[in-house]
Write a protein that holds these residues in place. Structure first.
Motif, short mmCIF file in Angstrom:
data_model
loop_
_atom_site.label_atom_id
_atom_site.label_comp_id
_atom_site.label_asym_id
_atom_site.label_seq_id
_atom_site.Cartn_x
_atom_site.Cartn_y
_atom_site.Cartn_z
N MET A 72 -4.34 -16.99 -3.63
CA MET A 72 -3.20 -16.21 -3.17
C MET A 72 -2.45 -16.99 -2.10
O MET A 72 -1.27 -16.72 -1.83
N THR A 92 -4.23 -17.16 -9.72
CA THR A 92 -5.25 -16.17 -9.38
C THR A 92 -5.96 -15.69 -10.64
O THR A 92 -7.19 -15.57 -10.67
N ALA A 93 -5.17 -15.47 -11.70
CA ALA A 93 -5.76 -14.98 -12.95
C ALA A 93 -6.81 -15.97 -13.49
O ALA A 93 -7.88 -15.56 -13.93
N VAL A 96 -9.91 -15.46 -11.49
CA VAL A 96 -10.59 -14.21 -11.85
C VAL A 96 -11.33 -14.42 -13.17
O VAL A 96 -12.48 -14.01 -13.34
N ARG A 108 -7.07 -1.05 -1.16
CA ARG A 108 -5.86 -1.26 -1.98
C ARG A 108 -6.03 -0.84 -3.43
O ARG A 108 -5.76 -1.60 -4.36
N PHE A 110 -4.86 1.27 -6.82
CA PHE A 110 -3.57 1.67 -7.35
C PHE A 110 -3.50 3.19 -7.18
O PHE A 110 -4.07 3.94 -7.97
N ILE A 121 -8.56 -1.23 -15.21
CA ILE A 121 -7.70 -2.38 -14.94
C ILE A 121 -8.51 -3.52 -14.30
O ILE A 121 -8.12 -4.68 -14.38
N TYR A 124 -9.27 -6.06 -16.83
CA TYR A 124 -8.04 -6.47 -17.51
C TYR A 124 -8.20 -7.74 -18.36
O TYR A 124 -7.69 -7.83 -19.46
N LEU A 125 -8.94 -8.72 -17.84
CA LEU A 125 -9.04 -10.00 -18.56
C LEU A 125 -10.15 -10.01 -19.61
O LEU A 125 -10.33 -10.99 -20.30
N ALA B 237 -0.68 -2.70 -16.97
CA ALA B 237 -0.34 -3.84 -16.12
C ALA B 237 1.04 -3.65 -15.50
O ALA B 237 1.26 -3.95 -14.33
N ILE B 247 -2.28 -7.14 -5.61
CA ILE B 247 -3.52 -6.65 -6.19
C ILE B 247 -3.49 -6.74 -7.71
O ILE B 247 -4.50 -7.02 -8.35
N ALA B 248 -2.31 -6.55 -8.29
CA ALA B 248 -2.19 -6.72 -9.74
C ALA B 248 -2.61 -8.14 -10.12
O ALA B 248 -3.37 -8.35 -11.07
N ALA B 249 -2.13 -9.12 -9.36
CA ALA B 249 -2.51 -10.51 -9.64
C ALA B 249 -4.02 -10.68 -9.47
O ALA B 249 -4.67 -11.41 -10.22
N LEU B 250 -4.57 -9.98 -8.52
CA LEU B 250 -6.01 -10.05 -8.25
C LEU B 250 -6.83 -9.51 -9.43
O LEU B 250 -7.99 -9.84 -9.60
N MET B 251 -6.21 -8.63 -10.23
CA MET B 251 -6.90 -8.11 -11.41
C MET B 251 -6.81 -9.10 -12.58
O MET B 251 -7.32 -8.84 -13.65
N GLY B 252 -6.08 -10.20 -12.35
CA GLY B 252 -5.91 -11.17 -13.42
C GLY B 252 -4.62 -10.98 -14.20
O GLY B 252 -4.40 -11.62 -15.21
N ILE B 253 -3.76 -10.09 -13.71
CA ILE B 253 -2.50 -9.83 -14.41
C ILE B 253 -1.51 -10.94 -14.08
O ILE B 253 -1.39 -11.36 -12.93
#
Ligand SMILES: Nc1ncnc2c1ncn2[C@@H]1O[C@H](COP(=O)(O)OP(=O)(O)OP(=O)(O)O)[C@@H](O)[C@H]1O
Ligand SMILES: [Mg+2]
Lengths: 258, 371
Positions: A72, A92-93, A96, A108, A110, A121, A124-125, B237, B247-253
């Motif tokens: 980040m 970052t993805a 992860v 944090r 959602f 979520i 997600y990957l 997403a 945080i979305a990026a942190l989820m791998g999005i």
């Protein structure tokens, strides 16, 4: 002994990896925000399945360390290695996907999504067919979460949010779980519970890298610890040695009863 | 109805707050609120009296007005989704979205004309209209994505006012490009096949088929969108990115790609609206302006950033401007109230915002959420 001597002995004295490739490693990492130098020549190593804590005062650069691990923020110099591979420049993805996930500072979640969506979520990957099984596992760990699957995450209590945040991070099936001040803002009973959960995750074989202000509690369950001071690692040792370290007790464990 | 809620529900209690500081602004707002309610009630009573006295529109005229209003509102709703989603993700109003709608309608017109010249429009109208719809959607989608890529991406980290002003520039650019390329004439789609004109009975109520088509297509599109946003990974997403990019990026999005998807989905919805609108009212380079502003109004009305809010806001705005002038202004004895259609639409916005500043479905967005 001066701090500088401490730094030298400490970083040199870190137990060498026994052949195994660290899941996470920093080699002489420097991180800046604009012109402000935050992390200075930081070396870190986390072995698979190990539990390591990162201690340090406010603004010492703890969160920045985690952000640097996840890409980040990009370090200006030095190497970030994930599973032995240099990860500098990865998104970052990518990181992860390689098995790093984080419970961020202040959780944090959602807030506008419900609990189940937050958990999903986290995966997600993933494309495997064990996602539902892992969800069940999370529900076993946190029965409270299961009762609130359709509740908007923003309306959960602090303790419940913490559970969902941990669950969300675990849904990625991390090799190493990063946690940024997980006990912040929790009532003492919940702090205790929270550390039990962390210990449980560790025992299940996941490496944990936890940032904490609560040095006593963190060191009591960790294998090793690092101490960060204005962006520099000033101490690095086994957890029990850090607990016994007089300088450490003076600076960070002042509140510990003798 | 929650219309009497105080604007800020997180305040400890209305009374303690009122005692602490009932400023003249508050009092003024309350006067307007009460005045608005009285005025609307007066107009309604007037209309009912006129109706029972056999004056003004008849029952069947009211019904036609209502159906037309819903159809119009459905199109506003479709366009509003794009405003709302882009605002949700990037925090600015994409004023070029009206032109995204226009471009779909325009190129859809060319497709329809070609299909009509080729004979398919007459021989197999359903396939031809579906093809036209696809062309219109594809055009608007492409246009929305192109605008994001060319005009907005580099402004991602600048203050929100900069992309907003840029979007006004893009809007003019597209309008005048279409003017230059295709001239200023209003062009009409080939006529609908006979089975799509005239009335059809729905539960004994005659409804214009062309308007029914609009309502049905919009309803299908909106429910499809809702399924997409709530049930698919990509949809989730999109909502995650709208809420917290880091945080979305942190989820791998992949945040960039998700933003593009958001523009694309908003564009596709505008393209559907474009084809529906163009087929009813024809196309011109300027056709995106008023529907665009109205749809933006609808998005704010429903609570900007909230997808169901955009849909409901659209239908509601359609009703306000379609039925409101006759129902309320007519009841107040104002002559030819339908001329005031647009004025009513925008007054409706002002009124709703006076009662609920965050829009009908919007949660008051706290400073921490936007940080
Ligand atoms: N995005 C940023 N831009 C500029 N400076 C930053 C940014 N983020 C953090 N900093 C600064 O970097 C320093 C280290 O911040 P960091 O968040 O890493 O501290 P921390 O050790 O996590 O502190 P805390 O215990 O309060 O969470 C602080 O002085 C902070 O103000
Ligand atoms: Mg921090």
């Amino acid at each position: 002994m001066s701090i500088q001597e401490f730094v030298d002995t400490a970083t040199d004295g870190t137990p060498a990896p026994e052949g195994e490739i660290p899941v996470l490693e920093f080699r002489a990492v420097d991180t800046f925000y604009g012109a402000v130098h935050i992390l200075k020549n930081v070396d870190l190593r986390i072995q698979p399945g190990e539990m390591v804590c990162l201690l340090g005062g406010n603004a010492s650069g703890k969160t920045t360390t985690l952000k640097t691990i996840l890409g980040m923020v990009e370090p200006a110099a030095g190497e970030v290695r994930i599973d032995g591979e240099v990860a500098n420049g990865w998104t970052t993805a990518d990181r992860v996907a390689r098995g790093v996930s984080m419970v961020p500072e202040n959780r944090r979640l959602f807030k506008r999504m419900n609990v189940l969506e937050n958990l999903r979520i986290g995966a997600y990957l993933r494309n495997d067919d064990e996602i539902d099984a892992d969800l069940d596992h999370i529900f076993e760990m946190f029965p409270r979460v299961k009762e609130r699957l359709n509740q908007k995450a923003g309306t959960l209590s602090g303790g419940e949010q913490q559970m969902v945040a941990v669950g969300r991070a675990l849904m990625a099936r991390p090799k190493v779980l990063l946690m940024d001040e997980p006990s912040m803002g929790l009532a003492p009973v919940l702090v205790q519970q929270n550390f039990e959960i962390i210990a449980q995750i560790h025992e299940a074989g996941t490496a944990v890298f936890v940032v904490e202000q609560n040095a006593n509690m963190a060191l009591s369950i960790a294998d090793r610890g690092y101490v960060l001071q204005t962006g520099q690692i000033v101490l690095a040792d086994d957890a029990d040695k850090l607990l016994a370290n007089p300088q450490m007790r003076e600076a960070y464990l002042g509140e510990m009863p003798d | 109805m929650t219309a009497t809620d105080p604007p800020r529900t997180q305040a400890p209690s209305l009374f303690t707050r009122a005692r602490r500081r009932l400023t003249w602004v508050d009092s003024f707002l309350w006067v307007i609120r009460v005045g608005a309610v009285l005025l609307i009630a007066w107009g309604l009573i007037g209309s009912i009296q006129r109706f029972t006295a056999g004056l003004g529109p008849t029952g069947s005229q009211w019904r036609d007005l209502l159906v037309a209003a819903i159809a119009f509102g459905a199109m506003y709703g479709l366009i509003a989704i794009g405003y709302s989603m882009v605002y949700g993700v990037l925090g600015f109003i994409n004023f070029a979205h009206g032109e995204v709608f226009m471009s779909g309608a325009f190129i859809g017109y060319f497709a329809a004309t070609a299909l009509s010249n080729g004979g398919l429009w007459q021989s197999n109208p359903i396939i031809a209209m579906l093809l036209t719809l696809l062309v219109s959607m594809a055009t608007s989608t492409f246009m929305a994505v192109l605008v994001e890529r060319v005009a907005y991406r580099r402004l991602r980290s600048s203050p929100r006012l900069i992309p907003l002003i840029t979007s006004i520039g893009v809007s003019f650019f597209l309008q005048y490009s279409f003017l230059g390329l295709f001239g200023a004439t209003v062009r009409t789609y080939p006529t609908l096949p006979p089975f799509m004109t005239g009335n059809i009975d729905i539960l004994g109520v005659p409804v214009q088929r062309s308007q029914l088509l609009v309502i049905v297509v919009a309803a299908v599109a909106m429910s499809g969108l809702w399924q997409f946003v709530t049930r698919t990974k990509t949809g989730r997403a999109m909502r995650a990115v709208a809420e917290d990019k880091e945080i979305a990026a942190l989820m791998g999005i992949n945040v960039d790609r998700t933003i593009v998807t958001t523009f694309a989905v908003g564009g596709a919805m505008a393209g559907i609206a474009g084809m529906l609108y163009g087929q009813l009212y024809g196309v011109s380079f300027f056709m995106g302006f008023l529907p665009g502003i109205k749809a933006f109004t609808a998005a704010v009305l429903g609570g900007i950033g909230v997808i169901p809010g955009a849909m409901a806001g659209g239908v509601l705005l359609g009703l306000f401007e379609g039925v409101g002038p006759l129902l309320i202004l007519g009841g107040l004895g104002i002559a030819s109230p339908s001329q005031l259609r647009d004025a009513v639409a925008f007054s409706a916005l002002v009124l709703v915002l006076i009662f609920r500043p965050s829009g009908l479905f919007g949660e008051a967005v706290g400073a921490e959420d936007r940080a």
